[in-house]
Design an enzyme around this catalytic site. Sequence first.
Site, PDB file in Angstrom:
ATOM      1  N   ASP A  34       0.808  -1.294  -0.012  1.00  0.00           N
ATOM      2  CA  ASP A  34      -0.030  -0.041   0.008  1.00  0.00           C
ATOM      3  C   ASP A  34       1.039   1.254   0.063  1.00  0.00           C
ATOM      4  OD1 ASP A  34      -1.987  -1.904   0.319  1.00  0.00           O
ATOM      5  OD2 ASP A  34      -2.945  -1.228   2.229  1.00  0.00           O
ATOM      6  N   SER A  83     -36.267  -3.446 -16.772  1.00  0.00           N
ATOM      7  CA  SER A  83     -35.939  -4.113 -15.745  1.00  0.00           C
ATOM      8  C   SER A  83     -36.298  -5.698 -15.831  1.00  0.00           C
ATOM      9  CB  SER A  83     -37.024  -3.421 -14.460  1.00  0.00           C
ATOM     10  OG  SER A  83     -38.129  -4.151 -14.790  1.00  0.00           O
ATOM     11  N   LEU A  84     -36.396  -6.544 -14.910  1.00  0.00           N
ATOM     12  CA  LEU A  84     -36.388  -7.901 -15.162  1.00  0.00           C
ATOM     13  C   LEU A  84     -37.877  -8.196 -14.488  1.00  0.00           C
ATOM     14  CD1 LEU A  84     -32.936  -9.244 -13.867  1.00  0.00           C
ATOM     15  CD2 LEU A  84     -33.807  -9.391 -16.294  1.00  0.00           C
ATOM     16  N   GLU A 115     -26.792 -16.088 -13.162  1.00  0.00           N
ATOM     17  CA  GLU A 115     -25.734 -15.163 -12.898  1.00  0.00           C
ATOM     18  C   GLU A 115     -26.454 -14.856 -11.349  1.00  0.00           C
ATOM     19  OE1 GLU A 115     -25.642 -11.616 -15.147  1.00  0.00           O
ATOM     20  OE2 GLU A 115     -25.394 -13.129 -16.834  1.00  0.00           O
ATOM     21  N   LYS A 117     -27.943 -12.329  -8.678  1.00  0.00           N
ATOM     22  CA  LYS A 117     -28.577 -10.863  -8.820  1.00  0.00           C
ATOM     23  C   LYS A 117     -28.169 -10.046  -7.738  1.00  0.00           C
ATOM     24  CE  LYS A 117     -33.068  -8.831  -9.540  1.00  0.00           C
ATOM     25  NZ  LYS A 117     -33.301  -7.956  -8.388  1.00  0.00           N
ATOM     26  N   ASP A 119     -27.362  -7.123  -5.096  1.00  0.00           N
ATOM     27  CA  ASP A 119     -28.418  -6.180  -4.616  1.00  0.00           C
ATOM     28  C   ASP A 119     -27.784  -4.880  -4.250  1.00  0.00           C
ATOM     29  OD1 ASP A 119     -30.926  -5.393  -3.761  1.00  0.00           O
ATOM     30  OD2 ASP A 119     -30.842  -6.624  -1.810  1.00  0.00           O
ATOM     31  N   TYR A 226     -22.357  -6.849 -15.482  1.00  0.00           N
ATOM     32  CA  TYR A 226     -23.216  -8.150 -16.080  1.00  0.00           C
ATOM     33  C   TYR A 226     -23.564  -8.072 -17.373  1.00  0.00           C
ATOM     34  CZ  TYR A 226     -26.863  -5.557 -14.150  1.00  0.00           C
ATOM     35  OH  TYR A 226     -27.899  -4.566 -13.886  1.00  0.00           O
ATOM     36  N   LYS A 289     -30.672 -16.082 -17.772  1.00  0.00           N
ATOM     37  CA  LYS A 289     -30.531 -15.400 -19.270  1.00  0.00           C
ATOM     38  C   LYS A 289     -30.320 -16.309 -20.211  1.00  0.00           C
ATOM     39  CE  LYS A 289     -28.610 -11.471 -17.108  1.00  0.00           C
ATOM     40  NZ  LYS A 289     -27.136 -10.427 -16.868  1.00  0.00           N
ATOM     41  N   LYS A 313     -36.244 -14.796  -7.297  1.00  0.00           N
ATOM     42  CA  LYS A 313     -36.122 -14.119  -6.021  1.00  0.00           C
ATOM     43  C   LYS A 313     -35.918 -15.343  -4.990  1.00  0.00           C
ATOM     44  CE  LYS A 313     -36.688  -9.492  -6.725  1.00  0.00           C
ATOM     45  NZ  LYS A 313     -36.542  -8.342  -6.168  1.00  0.00           N
ATOM     46  N   CYS A 408     -34.835   5.338  31.850  1.00  0.00           N
ATOM     47  CA  CYS A 408     -33.529   5.028  31.107  1.00  0.00           C
ATOM     48  C   CYS A 408     -33.276   3.725  32.215  1.00  0.00           C
ATOM     49  CB  CYS A 408     -32.582   6.019  31.416  1.00  0.00           C
ATOM     50  SG  CYS A 408     -30.837   5.203  30.677  1.00  0.00           S
ATOM     51  N   CYS A 411     -29.405   4.564  33.852  1.00  0.00           N
ATOM     52  CA  CYS A 411     -29.343   5.543  34.597  1.00  0.00           C
ATOM     53  C   CYS A 411     -30.665   6.022  35.370  1.00  0.00           C
ATOM     54  CB  CYS A 411     -28.730   6.850  34.254  1.00  0.00           C
ATOM     55  SG  CYS A 411     -29.645   7.737  33.047  1.00  0.00           S
ATOM     56  N   CYS A 426     -32.664   9.121  26.383  1.00  0.00           N
ATOM     57  CA  CYS A 426     -32.400   9.663  27.862  1.00  0.00           C
ATOM     58  C   CYS A 426     -31.856  10.614  27.634  1.00  0.00           C
ATOM     59  CB  CYS A 426     -31.624   8.490  28.345  1.00  0.00           C
ATOM     60  SG  CYS A 426     -30.674   8.897  29.967  1.00  0.00           S
ATOM     61  N   CYS A 432     -25.341   9.454  32.076  1.00  0.00           N
ATOM     62  CA  CYS A 432     -25.556   8.380  31.671  1.00  0.00           C
ATOM     63  C   CYS A 432     -24.612   7.469  31.003  1.00  0.00           C
ATOM     64  CB  CYS A 432     -26.771   8.399  30.596  1.00  0.00           C
ATOM     65  SG  CYS A 432     -27.500   6.840  30.085  1.00  0.00           S
TER      66      CYS A 432
END
Length: 712
Positions: A34, A83-84, A115, A117, A119, A226, A289, A313, A408, A411, A426, A432
């Site tokens: 790094d 969309s699907l 594949e 999906k 999210d 994809y 697909k 899904k 609370c 406390c 609280c 606290c």
Amino acid sequence: MSRTDVKEEILRLREELTHHNYLYYVKDEPVISDKEFDDMLSHLSSLERQYPQYDDPTSPTRRVGGEVTSEFNTVKHRHRMYSLDNTYSREELAEFDARVRKELGEGEKVDYVLELKYDGASISLTYENGKLKRAETRGDGVQGDDITVNARTIRSIPLVLKGDYPPVFDIRGEVILPVEEFEKINTQREIDGESLYANPRNLASGSLKLQDSSEVARRHLDCLLYYVVEDSITIPTQYGCLEKAREWGFKVPEYSKVAHSLGEVYEYIEHWDKARHSLPYQTDGIVIKVNSVAQQSRLGYTAKSPRWAVAYKFSPERESTTLESISYQVGRTGAITPVANLNPAVALGGTMVRRASLHNADQIARLDIRVGDTVYVEKGGEIIPKIVGVDISSRSEDSSPTSYITHCPVCGTRLVRIEGEALHYCPNDTHCPPQIKGRIEHFASRKAMDIESLGEQNVSALVDAHLLESYADLYTLDYKKLIGLTIDVSTDGKKRSFQKRSVERLVEAINESKNIPFERVLYAIGIRYVGDTTARKLARYFKSIDALMAATREELLRVDEVGEKIADSILSYFADERHVEEIARLKEYGVQLEIKNDMGEAAKSNLLGGKSYVVSGKFSISRDSLKELIEKHGGRNVSSVSASTDYLIAGEAMGPAKALKAQNLGIKIISEQEFMAMISSQEENVPEIQEEPPATTIETNAHTADEQLSLF
Ligand code: AMP
Ligand code: ZN
């Protein structure tokens, strides 16, 4: 070094850094440290600053962001983003398969690509001649937002491609936030007293729309690709496209697979329904697909989605168990969270769940959740499992509604509920214990005072032993007080105590924190809404805590990026005597409460003589770089034009209102070139570049150096 040499050096560094960036972020196989990467990057960065004529938006230095967009342009997608259709069962999948086969004609061979999906938030990238040209959000599918500046900060999105890519093409993918990053961000927000994000998907899509691209850079987003969209594409299969995209430098997960039958599709689903829990990011299903691109075009699209693909899904896992008790947690800001204790524990998402969120008093009342009930627990897109319902039919006769706590649990202070907010608080912020602990943890955290050995456990032990009541007390700790102190480690039931070495380390770390620069101290003291960026801007503007404390509301508002919410929060913070006292103590202990006139400062020029500048519009360099130049040469950045502004530096597409206001107030309006000329009398004294970047570049700039440490 001659100009051509400089140019070559810049190009060489860019190429090398692009390659290492790829190895690190796409392949996950870095070959240099790094530190080596950082050094190379800051070298390039300093060359680019000195030679802005070689600027290139695809330079690896752009990945740290800096450009601020107040409003994203709406742009029409080159190709519509569909969309699907979703399916939820094997039957529905079988119907999809039957439809495809019928459409293509009986007897024709059909292969599918399977594949995951991902999210997150969908994104469309356009490349021209191998360079990232534009990145767009999906929007309504026809047009979306141009978020190119933000996309550049996502390290796995290549800015420059390799191999035999088409001259112009779009590629689609999903911007995701790894679960670990999501949890880190939420933990930090909890420490900062901010509301938490619901799930990684929301956070990923919210991040794409952030105005400050350097903020996006800090989020560690990832992008998984994809789909290649190109009319004249010559690759015959979807699977082949995935492989090609991988060759061009995109991050394409290796989990996709070609299936020759529905049976193989079901196997894949069964496998990933379980295995997905060990992936670093969330998936909510799989996508099936048709593999052949020729078959895809014969199948075509409905108004909304392709006929050649469908999503399956995963069903959110749901289990039932008994609610044994409800406990109440007190957060760092005093917020109360009700938690369900479940017995027996249930297996969800690959882990045993013993506790679940009940959200707040309203939620408990709405679902009428009672101790002893049989409850349904789900782990959906949210990371924390939640109670989604009650099986009323199995409720016992003698159960009674839950009455929410009024005091609370730690406390004993009476709880308050702020108008319009769902949570109870609280209000006892000074005494606290969980609130005290939270503030100290924030103070010691990495971005603040960086007192490494002061994690949650140790803070807790020290507060419980009455050695700490506030962060200023840290500086009263010494070897004698700490040695042998017992640390309760409730998770494994074992007790530990502070040993010689850890005590020495802690005392030393606390001592060293006295060298932490003022801007980080300002962040550490935990003024609400003053995050690290705002703290930096305030510190540079006011230079000392005394000046900040004496500032009026108007003065605060003059600081770059400080709005009313922040200004009011600062005022109310310092209006509290206890905070003033605590700061006085920090000062007494030798904590940095002003900007030191050290080497970095001494190396600055004073060509701009303390004059105030407003920058507006677009420039050939990023606005942050321009602002840095202003500071470097002794000028001050202010956010809006007022009678006390000296100069307005006008960039391309500057708002007409600003120009008009400046004209009316008689403020000098100058161009970027004129500004550069004002500071160039010094820059030109350095005709040859030095191998080592000069002291005034980013190395002495805590802001950038810090960012680079955390980013690469
Ligand atoms: P939905 O939002 O439920 O209509 O699902 C469609 C979205 O799934 C697409 O717009 C993509 O953003 C997303 N998606 C995630 N992974 C994939 C994938 N492997 N193939 C296609 N779309 C995907
Ligand atoms: Zn309390």
